[in-house]
Design an enzyme around this catalytic site. Structure first.
Site, PDB file in Angstrom:
ATOM      1  N   GLY A  99     -29.910  53.594   1.699  1.00  0.00           N
ATOM      2  CA  GLY A  99     -30.397  54.524   0.691  1.00  0.00           C
ATOM      3  C   GLY A  99     -30.583  55.950   1.177  1.00  0.00           C
ATOM      4  CD  GLN A 100     -30.974  55.371   5.433  1.00  0.00           C
ATOM      5  OE1 GLN A 100     -30.093  54.818   4.785  1.00  0.00           O
ATOM      6  NE2 GLN A 100     -31.687  54.704   6.322  1.00  0.00           N
ATOM      7  N   PRO A 101     -29.622  59.752   2.196  1.00  0.00           N
ATOM      8  CG  PRO A 101     -30.706  61.828   1.962  1.00  0.00           C
ATOM      9  CD  PRO A 101     -30.840  60.479   2.626  1.00  0.00           C
TER      10      PRO A 101
ATOM     11  CG  PHE B 169     -25.754  55.449   4.469  1.00  0.00           C
ATOM     12  CD1 PHE B 169     -24.625  55.451   5.266  1.00  0.00           C
ATOM     13  CD2 PHE B 169     -26.988  55.378   5.084  1.00  0.00           C
ATOM     14  CE1 PHE B 169     -24.726  55.385   6.644  1.00  0.00           C
ATOM     15  CE2 PHE B 169     -27.108  55.306   6.456  1.00  0.00           C
ATOM     16  CZ  PHE B 169     -25.972  55.310   7.248  1.00  0.00           C
TER      17      PHE B 169
END
Length: 182
Positions: A73-75, A77
């Site tokens: 969910g990190q920016p 990805f």
């Protein structure tokens, strides 16, 4: 009697088994990896390591095997989300219902994804996780914050859950099995 039960289960698995692809997405620290671990029969742990890229697990419930993709969910990805959502039976969008400051970003990322033509028609289940925390927002508040009522061209459902307390996880499984290919 046990022999007949095993024979029946084997026949079900050979002739009536269904496999479905499901993606779990959402911002970092929403609880996607913990949810997948618990659904697969594991235990909740507080010290889960953030997913780098993606993770896949198979979860078997009755005659349905769920191939679950847990997407980071990190920016960096989020641009991969569409690739792993194409052609799936269902999408699960997990949100930390206690992290109100993340709601606008979650809304924006969800709506950007759903605007893509390849996403049309794929059922969406939004999971407002961490309902065990005192500061969590209820399902109606999360629904409004994510503007789920404006989403067209697909079935949209929302459940409040707590992976830690395993609240409503049976309902999540029932929803996914209901959307398995016939």
């Amino acid at each position: 009697m046990d022999f007949f039960r095993r024979m029946y289960d084997w026949l079900l698995s050979v002739f009536w088994a269904t496999e479905m692809d499901v993606t779990m997405l959402g911002l970092q620290n929403a609880g996607k990896t913990s949810l997948l671990r618990v659904l697969a029969g594991g235990e909740f742990t507080i010290d889960s390591i953030p997913t780098v890229g993606f993770n896949m697990k198979r979860v078997k419930k009755g005659h349905v095997t769920l191939k679950c993709w847990d997407l980071g969910g990190q920016p960096r990805f989020r641009s991969m989300w569409e690739r792993y959502c194409r052609g799936v039976s269902a999408m699960l969008f997990v949100i930390d219902s206690a992290d109100v400051e993340a709601f606008p970003v979650a809304k924006e990322e969800l709506h950007l994804l759903l605007e893509k033509p390849t996403m049309e028609g794929i059922p969406l289940l939004v999971l407002a996780n961490k309902s065990d925390l005192p500061e969590h927002k209820n399902v109606e508040e999360v629904n409004e914050a994510l503007d789920l009522d404006s989403i067209q061209n697909r079935e949209v459902s929302i459940y409040g859950i707590s992976v830690k307390r395993e609240t409503n996880l049976d309902e999540v499984m029932k929803w996914m099995i209901k959307h398995a290919p016939k």
